[in-house]
Write an enzyme that holds these catalytic residues in place. Structure first.
Site, PDB file in Angstrom:
ATOM      1  CG  ASP A  68       9.059  -7.942   2.664  1.00 17.20           C
ATOM      2  OD1 ASP A  68       8.670  -7.764   3.834  1.00 17.20           O
ATOM      3  OD2 ASP A  68       8.286  -8.203   1.721  1.00 17.20           O
TER       4      ASP A  68
ATOM      5  CD  GLU B 266       8.417  -7.157   8.736  1.00 16.73           C
ATOM      6  OE1 GLU B 266       7.554  -6.323   8.979  1.00 16.73           O
ATOM      7  OE2 GLU B 266       8.392  -7.876   7.720  1.00 16.73           O
TER       8      GLU B 266
ATOM      9  CB  CYS C  66       6.281   6.103   1.298  1.00 13.11           C
ATOM     10  SG  CYS C  66       7.333   6.740  -0.021  1.00 13.11           S
TER      11      CYS C  66
ATOM     12  CB  CYS D 290       7.921  10.853   1.460  1.00 15.60           C
ATOM     13  SG  CYS D 290       6.353   9.965   1.529  1.00 15.60           S
TER      14      CYS D 290
ATOM     15  CB  CYS E 254       4.169   7.269  -2.307  1.00 17.16           C
ATOM     16  SG  CYS E 254       4.052   8.319  -0.857  1.00 17.16           S
TER      17      CYS E 254
ATOM     18  CB  CYS F  95       6.993  11.551  -2.168  1.00 15.67           C
ATOM     19  SG  CYS F  95       7.278   9.774  -2.233  1.00 15.67           S
TER      20      CYS F  95
ATOM     21  CG  ASP G  27       7.095  -8.262  -1.952  1.00 13.12           C
ATOM     22  OD1 ASP G  27       6.191  -7.971  -1.147  1.00 13.12           O
ATOM     23  OD2 ASP G  27       6.997  -9.163  -2.801  1.00 13.12           O
TER      24      ASP G  27
HETATM   25 ZN    ZN Z   1       6.244   8.712  -0.426  1.00 15.80          ZN
END
Ligand code: ZN
Length: 402
Positions: free
Chosen positions: A196, A280, A332, A335, A351, A354, A361
């Site tokens: 990243d 990316e 995330c 999840c 998150c 989850c 990063d």
């Molecule tokens: Zn999550």
């Protein structure tokens, strides 16, 4: 595969004057060709061919008093200027045709004040002498610092003068592929790296390991900022301002050199150690970031990707730039929910879906890893789809990829 090899040139004073003339003439012919094509484009007329333009702006122009001085430089340089204009238009038309592609503007006019002046010569316009000098048509035998060997006879050379007044020869050479032995982890699995790219660290990988800009580059950048301030403080048109501008140009050159050395070292290392590298696609990403950050980093990131892809192709490694419009920061990686921070400031987040605690990063790099693996398998034509961390969020309809 064609590669570029660049060497420093040390032209004598008469050679520098001859080069200045060649830069000027090539620029005039290039600009004449751009003007003719713009006019044709605006009128909806047929696109004039390189042959037509060469005849009009080189052969016939030389016979007119206004352009008689074109005869003072090598015709090869002038023909290449028309061809460069052609190449710029091909890129422009390709970009117009590809919807959603990177925006490429109309080829622009070149200026005497551009930071980079260049001419290009093909096979019959240059040669390397036995004493190591580079013979350039109508310029002379120029001294070269051969920092490394040319792997094969070059097909063309670009002679460049940068903003700091340094001269370089950039050769295009055909290079054989040199596949490296497979890169594996200790457990025998394929070594992979997902990166990243960021502003705080140059990059962070899927294990949370940061790659930082080297200290010499950061120091050079600080000096550059100082030099920029110094120029703006000096009175316009003054001798001191001219001197400060010279120092600024040298500071720019040093930053460029340091960055280039860093990117070369980094990409060589990444390609040697990994079978696949995932990054990316940056074209869109840059747009989502601040104005100032964009200009500086886009250049470095673009060069990073180009070097990485070039070296990977040569060594039989894979580079996957994962698609645009993938919210790698917000998703995330555990999840798949789109729960991440939208503001660039937050470095850590939890998150709500989850309960995973994330470094922004590292989480993005893990998403890039998953997406990159999937794209790579699809490219191979595999039927198997590995688990997709993003599937949950996408099925819920929270994001519609364009
Ligand atoms: Zn999550």
């Amino acid at each position: 595969m064609p590669l570029r090899y660049r060497y420093r040139l040390y032209p004598t004073k008469p050679q520098r004057q001859a080069l200045a003339r060649a830069f000027g003439c090539a620029r005039v012919v290039y600009n004449d060709a751009v003007a003719a094509r713009r006019a044709a484009y605006d009128d909806g007329a047929k696109y004039p061919s390189s042959t037509t333009l060469s005849r009009q702006f080189i052969t016939e122009a030389k016979r007119t008093p206004e352009r008689a001085w074109l005869a003072g430089v090598s015709a090869i340089v002038l023909q290449q200027a028309v061809r460069d204009c052609d190449a710029a238009y091909t890129r422009f038309f390709d970009a117009v045709k590809t919807r959603g592609g990177r925006f490429v503007g109309h080829p622009r006019f070149k200026s005497r004040k551009d930071n980079r002046q260049a001419i290009r010569l093909t096979r019959n316009g240059f040669s390397v002498r036995d004493d190591g000098r580079l013979a350039l048509a109508r310029i002379g035998d120029v001294a070269v610092r051969w920092s490394r060997d040319l792997p094969s006879p070059p097909s063309s050379v670009t002679v460049i003068r940068d903003r700091a007044g340094r001269y370089f020869a950039s050769f295009v050479v055909e290079v054989e592929e040199q596949p490296l032995p497979a890169a594996t982890n200790d457990d025998g699995s394929e070594a992979e790296r997902a990166l990243d790219l960021g502003l705080y660290h140059f990059a962070v990988d899927q294990h949370g390991v940061p790659i930082d800009n080297p200290r010499c580059l950061r120091r050079a950048e600080r000096r550059l900022k100082k030099a920029q301030r110094a120029v703006s403080r000096k009175q316009r048109g003054s001798r001191n301002r001219a001197k400060a501008r010279q120092r600024l140009a040298r500071a720019h050159a040093r930053v460029g050199d340091a960055r280039s050395a860093f990117l070369h070292e980094l990409t060589t290392h990444l390609v040697r150690e990994n079978q696949a590298i995932y990054i990316e696609d940056l074209a869109v990403r840059g747009l989502s970031r601040g104005r100032n950050a964009k200009s500086v980093n886009d250049a470095a990131w673009g060069r990073f990707r180009a070097l990485l892809e070039e070296k990977a192709a040569r060594c039989g490694r894979t580079v996957v730039a994962v698609g645009r419009f993938e919210p790698t920061t917000q998703r995330c990686s555990v999840c798949g929910g789109l729960h991440g921070p939208t503001d660039e400031g937050a470095r850590k987040w939890t998150c709500p879906g989850c309960g995973s605690r994330h470094d922004r990063d590292t989480n993005a790099a893990r998403n890039i890893l998953a997406l990159g693996r999937r794209e790579r398998l699809n490219a191979r034509g595999a039927d198997v789809r590995p688990p997709d961390p993003g599937a949950v969020g996408r099925e819920a309809g929270s994001v519609t990829p364009a």
